[in-house]
Design a protein around this motif. Structure first.
Motif, PDB file in Angstrom:
ATOM      1  N   ASP A 634       0.863  -1.138   0.125  1.00 20.85           N
ATOM      2  CA  ASP A 634       0.109   0.048   0.052  1.00 20.85           C
ATOM      3  C   ASP A 634       0.903   1.310  -0.028  1.00 20.85           C
ATOM      4  O   ASP A 634       0.408   2.392  -0.722  1.00 20.85           O
ATOM      5  CB  ASP A 634      -0.661   0.283   1.090  1.00 20.85           C
ATOM      6  N   LEU A 635       1.942   1.206   0.645  1.00 17.63           N
ATOM      7  CA  LEU A 635       3.006   2.506   0.692  1.00 17.63           C
ATOM      8  C   LEU A 635       4.162   2.208  -0.404  1.00 17.63           C
ATOM      9  O   LEU A 635       4.758   3.243  -0.523  1.00 17.63           O
ATOM     10  CB  LEU A 635       3.615   2.620   2.059  1.00 17.63           C
ATOM     11  N   PHE A 636       4.280   1.010  -0.931  1.00 14.12           N
ATOM     12  CA  PHE A 636       5.673   0.817  -1.919  1.00 14.12           C
ATOM     13  C   PHE A 636       5.189  -0.142  -2.957  1.00 14.12           C
ATOM     14  O   PHE A 636       4.516  -0.950  -2.850  1.00 14.12           O
ATOM     15  CB  PHE A 636       6.625   0.132  -0.959  1.00 14.12           C
ATOM     16  N   GLU A 637       5.871   0.312  -4.217  1.00 13.67           N
ATOM     17  CA  GLU A 637       6.034  -0.646  -5.102  1.00 13.67           C
ATOM     18  C   GLU A 637       6.946  -1.792  -4.928  1.00 13.67           C
ATOM     19  O   GLU A 637       8.193  -1.418  -4.321  1.00 13.67           O
ATOM     20  CB  GLU A 637       6.525   0.023  -6.466  1.00 13.67           C
ATOM     21  N   VAL A 638       6.572  -2.928  -4.890  1.00  6.47           N
ATOM     22  CA  VAL A 638       7.579  -3.905  -4.519  1.00  6.47           C
ATOM     23  C   VAL A 638       7.875  -4.832  -5.770  1.00  6.47           C
ATOM     24  O   VAL A 638       7.203  -5.578  -6.423  1.00  6.47           O
ATOM     25  CB  VAL A 638       6.888  -5.041  -3.356  1.00  6.47           C
ATOM     26  N   ASP A 639       9.165  -4.908  -5.740  1.00 11.24           N
ATOM     27  CA  ASP A 639       9.784  -5.825  -7.089  1.00 11.24           C
ATOM     28  C   ASP A 639      11.045  -6.363  -6.829  1.00 11.24           C
ATOM     29  O   ASP A 639      11.785  -5.653  -5.778  1.00 11.24           O
ATOM     30  CB  ASP A 639       9.649  -4.934  -8.442  1.00 11.24           C
ATOM     31  N   TYR A 640      11.465  -7.316  -7.672  1.00  5.21           N
ATOM     32  CA  TYR A 640      12.669  -7.730  -7.446  1.00  5.21           C
ATOM     33  C   TYR A 640      13.738  -6.538  -7.978  1.00  5.21           C
ATOM     34  O   TYR A 640      13.260  -5.829  -8.872  1.00  5.21           O
ATOM     35  CB  TYR A 640      13.010  -9.062  -8.295  1.00  5.21           C
ATOM     36  N   GLY A 688      17.928   6.299  -2.755  1.00  7.23           N
ATOM     37  CA  GLY A 688      16.549   6.507  -1.948  1.00  7.23           C
ATOM     38  C   GLY A 688      15.470   5.327  -1.806  1.00  7.23           C
ATOM     39  O   GLY A 688      14.452   5.461  -1.386  1.00  7.23           O
ATOM     40  N   LEU A 689      15.910   4.286  -2.385  1.00  2.49           N
ATOM     41  CA  LEU A 689      15.162   3.121  -2.179  1.00  2.49           C
ATOM     42  C   LEU A 689      15.363   2.258  -1.199  1.00  2.49           C
ATOM     43  O   LEU A 689      16.556   2.157  -0.728  1.00  2.49           O
ATOM     44  CB  LEU A 689      15.074   2.211  -3.675  1.00  2.49           C
ATOM     45  N   LEU A 690      14.534   1.329  -0.742  1.00  3.98           N
ATOM     46  CA  LEU A 690      14.567   0.557   0.414  1.00  3.98           C
ATOM     47  C   LEU A 690      15.070  -1.186  -0.145  1.00  3.98           C
ATOM     48  O   LEU A 690      14.340  -1.348  -1.366  1.00  3.98           O
ATOM     49  CB  LEU A 690      13.573   0.083   1.188  1.00  3.98           C
ATOM     50  N   THR A 691      15.890  -1.801   0.096  1.00  4.58           N
ATOM     51  CA  THR A 691      16.231  -3.030  -0.063  1.00  4.58           C
ATOM     52  C   THR A 691      15.956  -3.892   0.928  1.00  4.58           C
ATOM     53  O   THR A 691      16.108  -3.619   2.158  1.00  4.58           O
ATOM     54  CB  THR A 691      17.802  -3.241  -0.660  1.00  4.58           C
ATOM     55  N   VAL A 692      15.420  -5.153   0.438  1.00 12.25           N
ATOM     56  CA  VAL A 692      14.801  -6.079   1.501  1.00 12.25           C
ATOM     57  C   VAL A 692      15.457  -7.503   0.979  1.00 12.25           C
ATOM     58  O   VAL A 692      15.088  -7.963   0.084  1.00 12.25           O
ATOM     59  CB  VAL A 692      13.316  -6.048   1.751  1.00 12.25           C
ATOM     60  N   ALA A 693      15.952  -8.237   1.852  1.00 16.49           N
ATOM     61  CA  ALA A 693      16.410  -9.648   1.695  1.00 16.49           C
ATOM     62  C   ALA A 693      15.359 -10.540   1.958  1.00 16.49           C
ATOM     63  O   ALA A 693      14.473 -10.637   2.956  1.00 16.49           O
ATOM     64  CB  ALA A 693      17.517 -10.089   2.601  1.00 16.49           C
ATOM     65  N   VAL A 694      14.887 -11.457   1.018  1.00 11.94           N
ATOM     66  CA  VAL A 694      13.726 -12.183   1.032  1.00 11.94           C
ATOM     67  C   VAL A 694      14.076 -13.693   1.346  1.00 11.94           C
ATOM     68  O   VAL A 694      13.184 -14.705   1.391  1.00 11.94           O
ATOM     69  CB  VAL A 694      12.836 -12.179   0.060  1.00 11.94           C
ATOM     70  N   SER A 695      15.254 -13.955   1.339  1.00 16.03           N
ATOM     71  CA  SER A 695      16.051 -15.162   1.906  1.00 16.03           C
ATOM     72  C   SER A 695      17.274 -14.991   2.509  1.00 16.03           C
ATOM     73  O   SER A 695      17.827 -13.876   2.396  1.00 16.03           O
ATOM     74  CB  SER A 695      16.246 -16.282   0.781  1.00 16.03           C
ATOM     75  N   GLY A 696      17.814 -16.109   3.037  1.00 14.82           N
ATOM     76  CA  GLY A 696      18.945 -15.852   3.764  1.00 14.82           C
ATOM     77  C   GLY A 696      18.722 -14.881   4.987  1.00 14.82           C
ATOM     78  O   GLY A 696      18.064 -15.346   6.064  1.00 14.82           O
ATOM     79  N   SER A 697      19.351 -13.729   5.141  1.00 10.90           N
ATOM     80  CA  SER A 697      19.205 -12.828   6.469  1.00 10.90           C
ATOM     81  C   SER A 697      17.870 -12.489   6.014  1.00 10.90           C
ATOM     82  O   SER A 697      17.792 -10.996   5.789  1.00 10.90           O
ATOM     83  CB  SER A 697      19.995 -11.813   6.439  1.00 10.90           C
ATOM     84  N   VAL A 698      16.643 -12.866   6.269  1.00 10.05           N
ATOM     85  CA  VAL A 698      15.215 -12.405   5.763  1.00 10.05           C
ATOM     86  C   VAL A 698      14.920 -11.286   6.503  1.00 10.05           C
ATOM     87  O   VAL A 698      15.194 -11.158   7.671  1.00 10.05           O
ATOM     88  CB  VAL A 698      14.379 -13.657   6.105  1.00 10.05           C
ATOM     89  N   LEU A 699      14.434 -10.357   5.752  1.00  8.25           N
ATOM     90  CA  LEU A 699      13.717  -9.146   6.222  1.00  8.25           C
ATOM     91  C   LEU A 699      14.982  -8.030   6.578  1.00  8.25           C
ATOM     92  O   LEU A 699      14.603  -7.188   7.486  1.00  8.25           O
ATOM     93  CB  LEU A 699      12.790  -9.214   7.294  1.00  8.25           C
ATOM     94  N   LYS A 720       5.424   4.933  -2.816  1.00  7.96           N
ATOM     95  CA  LYS A 720       4.511   5.248  -3.716  1.00  7.96           C
ATOM     96  C   LYS A 720       3.796   6.956  -3.515  1.00  7.96           C
ATOM     97  O   LYS A 720       3.252   7.572  -4.271  1.00  7.96           O
ATOM     98  CB  LYS A 720       2.956   4.494  -3.610  1.00  7.96           C
ATOM     99  N   ARG A 721       4.657   7.471  -2.372  1.00 10.84           N
ATOM    100  CA  ARG A 721       4.282   8.787  -2.110  1.00 10.84           C
ATOM    101  C   ARG A 721       5.798   9.516  -1.785  1.00 10.84           C
ATOM    102  O   ARG A 721       6.678   8.604  -1.529  1.00 10.84           O
ATOM    103  CB  ARG A 721       3.585   9.166  -1.197  1.00 10.84           C
ATOM    104  N   GLU A 722       6.058  10.877  -1.882  1.00 14.64           N
ATOM    105  CA  GLU A 722       7.212  11.132  -1.308  1.00 14.64           C
ATOM    106  C   GLU A 722       7.332  11.158   0.201  1.00 14.64           C
ATOM    107  O   GLU A 722       6.542  11.192   1.029  1.00 14.64           O
ATOM    108  CB  GLU A 722       7.248  12.940  -1.617  1.00 14.64           C
ATOM    109  N   MET A 723       8.674  10.666   0.329  1.00 15.85           N
ATOM    110  CA  MET A 723       9.126  10.147   1.636  1.00 15.85           C
ATOM    111  C   MET A 723      10.283  10.745   2.077  1.00 15.85           C
ATOM    112  O   MET A 723      11.186  10.913   1.205  1.00 15.85           O
ATOM    113  CB  MET A 723       9.003   8.727   2.049  1.00 15.85           C
ATOM    114  N   THR A 724      10.453  11.295   3.474  1.00 17.73           N
ATOM    115  CA  THR A 724      11.754  11.778   3.867  1.00 17.73           C
ATOM    116  C   THR A 724      12.679  10.873   4.042  1.00 17.73           C
ATOM    117  O   THR A 724      12.138   9.425   4.207  1.00 17.73           O
ATOM    118  CB  THR A 724      11.766  12.859   5.085  1.00 17.73           C
ATOM    119  N   LEU A 725      14.011  11.023   4.089  1.00 16.87           N
ATOM    120  CA  LEU A 725      14.959  10.069   4.463  1.00 16.87           C
ATOM    121  C   LEU A 725      14.878   9.220   5.971  1.00 16.87           C
ATOM    122  O   LEU A 725      14.650   8.244   6.069  1.00 16.87           O
ATOM    123  CB  LEU A 725      16.397  10.583   4.662  1.00 16.87           C
TER     124      LEU A 725
END
Length: 777
Positions: A634-640, A688-699, A720-725
């Motif tokens: 709802d807050l982020f576009e999620v993709d590999y 400015g993007l977030l990275t998330v490990a989905v295996s190994g050190s999950v999350l 999906k909207r402007e966010m500060t750091l």
């Protein structure tokens, strides 16, 4: 007016002791004013009520059955001298004086302190206190009624001890002593007796059985240690087994494992320095340290405790057999989850040393309200066990013999044998089981044992099993077979280190027998996240209760029976054969448990990654209150991300103008594991993007402040909207807070989008201040 005489009060106490059988009990010693016991003498040598010299209580009472307990009595003639306001006038008041003696005696004993005042037997003042050994404070001794009341009369020694045992500190202290003793026994057996790992627990159980035999118990000190003692011990074991109400075939099966005792040469070898054999020393020590524990704690699987302790120190053969003994507080929890009554019949098809049956027996007897016929029926008919390993069967049977119950309903052999199936099927309403783990043969999976147990229960029976978490999250053909016949009612995730030092992460599965899972299309299974049982790991005692277990257990049982849904703790979910059967897959994270202090660490970690020293403003201690939650998507576009293999890129040691960060599944260095050259025509992902490990050190989630490529199984979140750091760091913090849900090699590639996070920042979140900190970097 006649002068009041303290001797009259003492005579009243003597008469009461006589009436209650103290003087006729050969185990009890009553001493007045002084004791012949060296330990008591030492304790009282400076315990005078005047503060000078030896203390002299009116009565000091010992019992061989409970060598760590002592009763001390102080008398006063006048009821007006019973107790002072501050309880510190030791010479003038009965309560004050007896507590003074108890304080000194508690250095070596659990002390039951009795204060008696008055001249009239029908109208005396009577107070009773308990001072636990090595404790700093005392408590009033109370009875075991639903609303406990202070004890205001003289009772038998047994009853005093039974009431004292309701004090949690007593059990904890005595258990600690037992663990220390079991370690000493193991070391002694290793150094002097040269016993194998299977022989050690058998010798302990055999000695305990032999000590039930009055002739052996009274005479073992007088037998020739090299020529007679081992033979007499084996004979005493056989005699006690013969007296038990067990079919002859079972008697032979039970006697055989103890035969090594009579022929083991090291047990009969005289230690010239100590002038005793190892066998004598073991018998005498077990008689002093273990037998009294069993007399007092009838709900405790002592044999299993020794077995587990021996395996802790040696590695033993338990792991190879898939044997992982269930801790006592969990066997008791099973009995409460099953909601046992005095009429319930309980079946354990992998009985081990009998821990589940002992706990079930204890719970049922406590509910029997002292009715002897009901208790007799529980012992004779309500406990059924099956154990395949001959040595383990002997240990289980000895455990039951020590309690005078259940022997005839123990079966030795595989629970899958047709004869055993015919003997146990359809007799029990409740099944409890801890099956062998990780067996390789066909038909020996943990789910095979669960299916068998459920098939053996009566319709609508309750089946409980503690099994590795892999049974709950990995697909298996037996899942479908089980759910076709039986309903999955609950699964609870248990502490990761429950079986410490054995590294098995367990869960409890609870089924309703002979009710197909899909019979009710709307049925939901209850999942609990019971990861904190209040136990801590110690080097010498393993996992021990830190004092919070009873409170935690009450919370668990309340949530289970009322099927409560609590964020971060429990959830109801309709599941089938292809779904994961664990709370972590479905429950919401309780963000109210997360605080501003933890968020401050998130910010500091980011600053540390940037390797710039700065003074961070300390955030006040606030918590993220329960708020509207939304999905990550709802807050982020999620993709590999780019999903590159690092060895396919050109790695450099120092980042240059045409180089970017390479983000992998590591939990270190903001997720960056290398610098790589930019590939022509493949644009790096933007800063400015977030990275998330989905295996190994999950999350493991990080805010990337520079362009980057990603490795495999790293997803990228685009706001999906402007966010500060600072907002991005807040959401990285919230996503990472869900890591606990991805134990047991669970991956987040399919569920990341659905993870719930706060829709808005908390009101106390000082975004402006945090942004200023980064501006100063």
């Amino acid at each position: 007016m006649a002068t009041k005489n303290e001797r009259i009060t003492e005579n009243i106490v003597r008469d009461l002791l006589y009436d209650l059988g103290y003087k006729d009990d050969e185990n009890i010693t009553i001493e007045e004013q002084k004791s012949e016991n060296p330990t008591i003498q030492k304790c009282l040598q400076s315990a005078s009520k005047s503060g000078k010299g030896r203390g002299r209580p009116e009565f000091i009472i010992r019992n061989k059955k409970y060598p760590d307990f002592l009763i001390v009595v102080e008398c006063k003639a006048d009821k007006g001298e019973h107790e002072s306001k501050e309880r510190n006038q030791y010479k003038d008041y009965a309560v004050d004086g007896v507590l003074n003696y108890a304080a000194y005696l508690s250095k070596s004993f659990n002390v039951i302190a009795l204060a008696v005042s008055g001249q009239d037997k029908t109208n005396i003042a009577f107070s009773t206190f308990l001072w636990v050994k090595n404790d700093t404070i005392y408590s009033e001794l109370k009875n075991a009624e639903q609303i406990p009341k202070p004890i205001k009369q003289l009772l038998t020694f047994d009853k005093f001890v039974n009431f004292a045992l309701y004090d949690h500190k007593i059990e904890k202290a005595r258990f600690a002593d037992l663990i220390t003793f079991s370690r000493d026994v193991h070391n002694y057996m290793r150094d002097y007796a040269k016993l194998s790992e299977t022989e050690k627990p058998l010798l302990v159980s055999g000695i305990l059985i032999a000590l039930l035999n009055n002739a052996f118990s009274l005479n073992y000190k007088h037998y020739d240690q090299e020529a007679e003692l081992a033979k007499e011990l084996v004979n005493a074991i056989k005699n006690e087994i013969e007296k038990a109400k067990i079919p002859n075939a079972k008697k032979l099966n039970m006697q055989q494992p103890y035969s090594f005792i009579g022929v083991h040469p090291e047990l009969k070898r005289m230690n010239k320095e100590a002038q005793e054999t190892p066998l004598f020393r073991l018998i005498d020590d077990i008689n002093q340290h273990v037998k009294p524990f069993i007399n007092a704690h009838n709900n405790f699987d002592v044999i299993g405790q020794f077995y587990g302790e021996f395996l802790r120190y040696t590695g033993g053969d338990g792991k190879g057999l898939g044997i992982v003994l269930t801790p006592k507080h969990i066997t008791e929890l099973f009995a409460k989850l099953a909601n046992l009554t005095p009429k319930t019949t309980v079946l354990d098809t992998c009985a081990g040393t009998g821990g589940f049956l002992i706990s079930a027996m204890s719970v049922m007897i406590n509910k029997a309200e002292g009715k002897e016929d009901v208790i007799k029926n529980i012992k004779q008919n309500c406990l059924i066990g099956v154990e395949q390993q001959p040595n383990m069967f002997a240990l289980a049977a000895s455990n039951m013999i020590l309690r005078g119950d259940g022997k005839a309903n123990l079966y030795q052999g595989s629970c899958f044998d047709d004869g055993i199936v015919a003997a146990v099927k359809g007799k029990a309403e409740v099944g409890m089981m801890n099956p062998p783990y990780s067996q390789k043969g066909g038909g020996l999976h943990e789910l095979n044992f669960i299916e068998y147990l459920l098939d053996c229960l009566k319709p609508n029976g309750i089946g409980l099993a503690i099994v590795p978490m892999s049974c709950a999250i990995a697909s298996h053909p037996l899942r479908e077979k089980i759910l076709e016949k039986h309903r999955l009612d609950a699964v609870v995730s248990l502490p990761d280190d429950l079986f410490y030092p054995i590294g098995v992460v367990p869960c409890i599965m609870i089924f309703s027998a002979h009710i197909p899972h899909e019979q009710n299309a709307y049925h939901k299974t209850w999942f609990g996240y019971w990861k904190n049982d209040g136990f801590i790991k110690t080097k010498t005692q393993g996992r021990i209760d830190n004092g919070n277990w009873k409170e935690i257990e009450a919370k668990w049982l309340d949530a289970y029976f009322n099927k409560r849904e609590i964020a971060g703790f429990s959830v109801l979910k309709k599941v089938g054969i292809e779904d994961e059967w664990c709370a972590e897959a479905y429950m919401e994270t309780d963000y109210s448990e997360l605080s501003s202090t933890q968020l401050e660490m998130e910010i500091k970690n980011f600053i540390a990654y940037k390797m710039i020293n700065s003074k961070s403003k300390h955030l006040t201690e606030n918590h993220i209150q329960k708020a509207n939650l939304v999905s990550v998507e709802d807050l982020f576009e999620v993709d590999y991300g780019t999903s590159f293999a690092l060895n396919a890129l050109e790695e450099v040691e120092t980042k240059e103008e045409d180089c970017v960060n390479f983000v992998s599944r590591t939990s270190k260095n903001n997720g960056i594991s290398a610098f790589v050259r930019v590939i022509e025509n493949i644009k790096p992902l933007a800063a400015g993007l977030l990275t998330v490990a989905v295996s190994g050190s999950v999350l493991e989630t990080f805010m990337q402040d520079e362009p980057f490529y990603t490795g495999f199984h790293v997803m990228v979140l685009v706001p999906k909207r402007e966010m500060t750091l600072s907002e991005k760091l807040f959401y990285a913090f919230c996503i990472r807070a869900n890591k606990y849900r991805y134990n047991y090699n669970r991956q987040a590639n399919r569920t990341l989008r659905e993870i719930k996070i706060p829709a808005t920042l908390p009101s106390w979140f000082d975004s402006e201040s945090i942004e200023q900190q980064f501006a100063n970097l």
